[in-house]
Design an enzyme around this catalytic site. Structure first.
Site, PDB file in Angstrom:
ATOM      1  N   SER A 302      11.018 -79.850 -53.834  1.00 37.34           N
ATOM      2  CA  SER A 302      12.140 -80.054 -52.924  1.00 37.34           C
ATOM      3  C   SER A 302      13.246 -79.009 -53.109  1.00 37.34           C
ATOM      4  CB  SER A 302      12.667 -81.482 -53.114  1.00 37.34           C
ATOM      5  OG  SER A 302      13.575 -81.831 -52.102  1.00 37.34           O
ATOM      6  N   ASP A 313      12.469 -64.728 -51.057  1.00 47.24           N
ATOM      7  CA  ASP A 313      12.514 -64.069 -49.744  1.00 47.24           C
ATOM      8  C   ASP A 313      13.573 -62.983 -49.680  1.00 47.24           C
ATOM      9  OD1 ASP A 313      10.465 -65.614 -48.884  1.00 47.24           O
ATOM     10  OD2 ASP A 313      11.555 -66.655 -47.295  1.00 47.24           O
ATOM     11  N   LYS A 327       6.952 -80.212 -51.697  1.00 50.21           N
ATOM     12  CA  LYS A 327       7.667 -81.301 -51.017  1.00 50.21           C
ATOM     13  C   LYS A 327       8.720 -80.663 -50.122  1.00 50.21           C
ATOM     14  CE  LYS A 327      10.520 -84.990 -50.521  1.00 50.21           C
ATOM     15  NZ  LYS A 327      11.852 -84.989 -49.899  1.00 50.21           N
TER      16      LYS A 327
END
Length: 449
Positions: A302, A313, A327
């Site tokens: 999460s 990224d 998740k």
């Protein structure tokens, strides 16, 4: 048995149902497609009503209507995914209690897998953590009650309880026979950030969960390490292993402490406009562009995956370890009447480059196997263990009456300093930390050239 009056009531209900269906079809079905959908809807509703009626007539015991409807709603919601649920007042209260970060329990974050309860991760310094519970363990029995058929909330309810009471878990672990662990409950209070100067110029920070104050604590911890190092850190290891997640805003704030580029930290997409959110980056990097390694494993979930994905990224950090839990869904809590609640999945998380975390997780840039640098011969067995090696052993205490307040404070500080040294030595023997440290040293040398 069902009385004639009750049977008559259900028959009247079905007659009214068919009348309603006949009235609605021409009114709302403007096209053949809409008409077919509406017909299918009423056919499904008819099946539900038929089953409800049959249970009322035939079930061995008389079942209260409210109980049947509650069970029907629970089944409808829990059938969607492992994270959606219909919460009874006690369950709603327990959920709010968990969000406060303080509750009586074992200290594990769990989810459903098939008919078992799966450990997503143990929380640092809790009874479950000290008992050796690991991410990926399956709980098949709680006390004498098999988990099969339980909801996740049933499992939570059985594992929580008064401090100093014991609960027995039957665990299935990969490549091991099922085994039983006895764990004594404690008040679980989560300290979300801990930091150590691993060695000169290399900082190590562990985030165990994401709570509202986590970003503030992280900033303070970096400042503490800089002060201890007498100059800015040349590199940082950010350990998110076995971090089950937490507050979304906290994950965004933590990411923003390191990202200086314009763009997104994370965005969410759902079916309704309010579920489509974009969380933008903010200028400023507390590490001044120094190299960062983020450690993840299968217990990172999460919010931990949001941070790892954002730093990956934006090419701000190198991700090392194992693929994370996956998740990547957003749950919304809706308050219902009489203390009930509905926890329903409303959106999915996406990393800045558009990768979905759900069921895929974050893949590390450098994959590591979970091996140990410890010499197995050096590990003590219980037969050779001394009293000082056992958890919870009694310390030799000085007589407080013979110590001044300054001496007591100094003694406590010395104990903490000694404990920190032991922790740092243990971290240096951690394979993931060892590999991260070596990589950062190489990157630091390259940056200086």
């Amino acid at each position: 048995s069902m009385t004639f009056f009750n049977f008559f009531k259900h028959s009247v209900f079905l007659i009214l149902f068919y009348s309603l269906a006949g009235a609605l079809l021409p009114a709302y079905a403007k096209t053949d497609s809409e008409k077919q959908k509406l017909e299918a809807f009423f056919k499904d509703l008819e099946s539900f009503t038929r089953v409800f009626s049959d249970i009322k007539q035939l079930y061995v015991d008389d079942v209260d209507n409210k109980e049947l409807f509650d069970n029907a709603i629970k089944g409808m919601v829990t059938g969607l995914d492992p994270h959606s649920n219909y919460l009874e007042p006690k369950e709603q209260k327990d959920l709010l209690e968990s969000a406060s970060g303080k509750f009586g329990g074992l200290g594990i974050v769990i989810g459903m897998k098939d008919d078992s309860i799966q450990v997503i991760s143990p929380i640092d310094d809790t009874p479950a953590y000290r008992a050796g519970i690991q991410a990926g363990d399956l709980i098949v029995k709680i006390g004498d009650k098999p988990v099969r058929g339980m909801t996740l909330e049933d499992g939570v309810d059985l594992m929580r309880g008064e401090p100093e009471t014991e609960v027995q878990l039957t665990i299935v672990r990969k490549n091991k026979k099922p085994f039983v662990v006895n764990i004594v409950r404690e008040i679980i209070t989560i300290t979300s950030v801990k930091g150590y100067l691993l060695e000169e110029d290399i900082g190590y920070i562990r985030i165990s969960s994401f709570q509202n104050p986590t970003a503030k604590l992280l900033k303070e911890t970096v400042n503490k390490l800089v002060k201890e190092n007498d100059r800015y850190l040349e590199s940082l290891i950010l350990d998110l292993r076995n971090n089950p997640g937490g507050v979304l805003d906290s994950a965004v704030d933590v990411s923003n402490l390191f990202i200086d580029k314009k763009g997104l930290v994370v965005y969410t997409e759902g079916r309704i406009p309010s579920s489509n959110l974009k969380f933008k980056t903010e200028p400023g990097d507390i590490m001044l562009s120094s190299p960062i390694v983020v450690l993840i494993n299968e217990g990172s979930a999460s919010a931990a995956e949001i941070v790892a994905g954002a730093l990956q990224d934006h090419k701000r950090a190198i991700i090392m370890g194992a693929t994370s839990f996956g998740k990547g869904s957003v749950q919304t809590i809706i308050e219902l009447e009489d203390g009930y609640g509905l926890k329903v999945t409303t959106a999915r998380y996406y990393t800045p480059s558009g990768r979905s975390i759900q069921a895929k997780g974050i893949e590390p840039d450098i994959a590591l196997k979970n091996i140990s640098l410890e010499n197995e011969k050096e590990e003590s067995v219980i037969g050779d263990a001394k009293e000082k090696d056992l958890n919870g052993h009694l310390e030799v205490e000085d007589d407080p009456s013979e110590l001044s307040s300054e001496e007591i404070i100094e003694s406590q500080e010395n104990k903490k300093e000694e404990q920190d040294k032991k922790t740092i030595e243990k971290l240096k023997k951690d394979y993931f930390v060892h590999e991260a440290s070596n990589l950062l040293k190489a990157l630091t040398v390259l940056n200086k050239q």
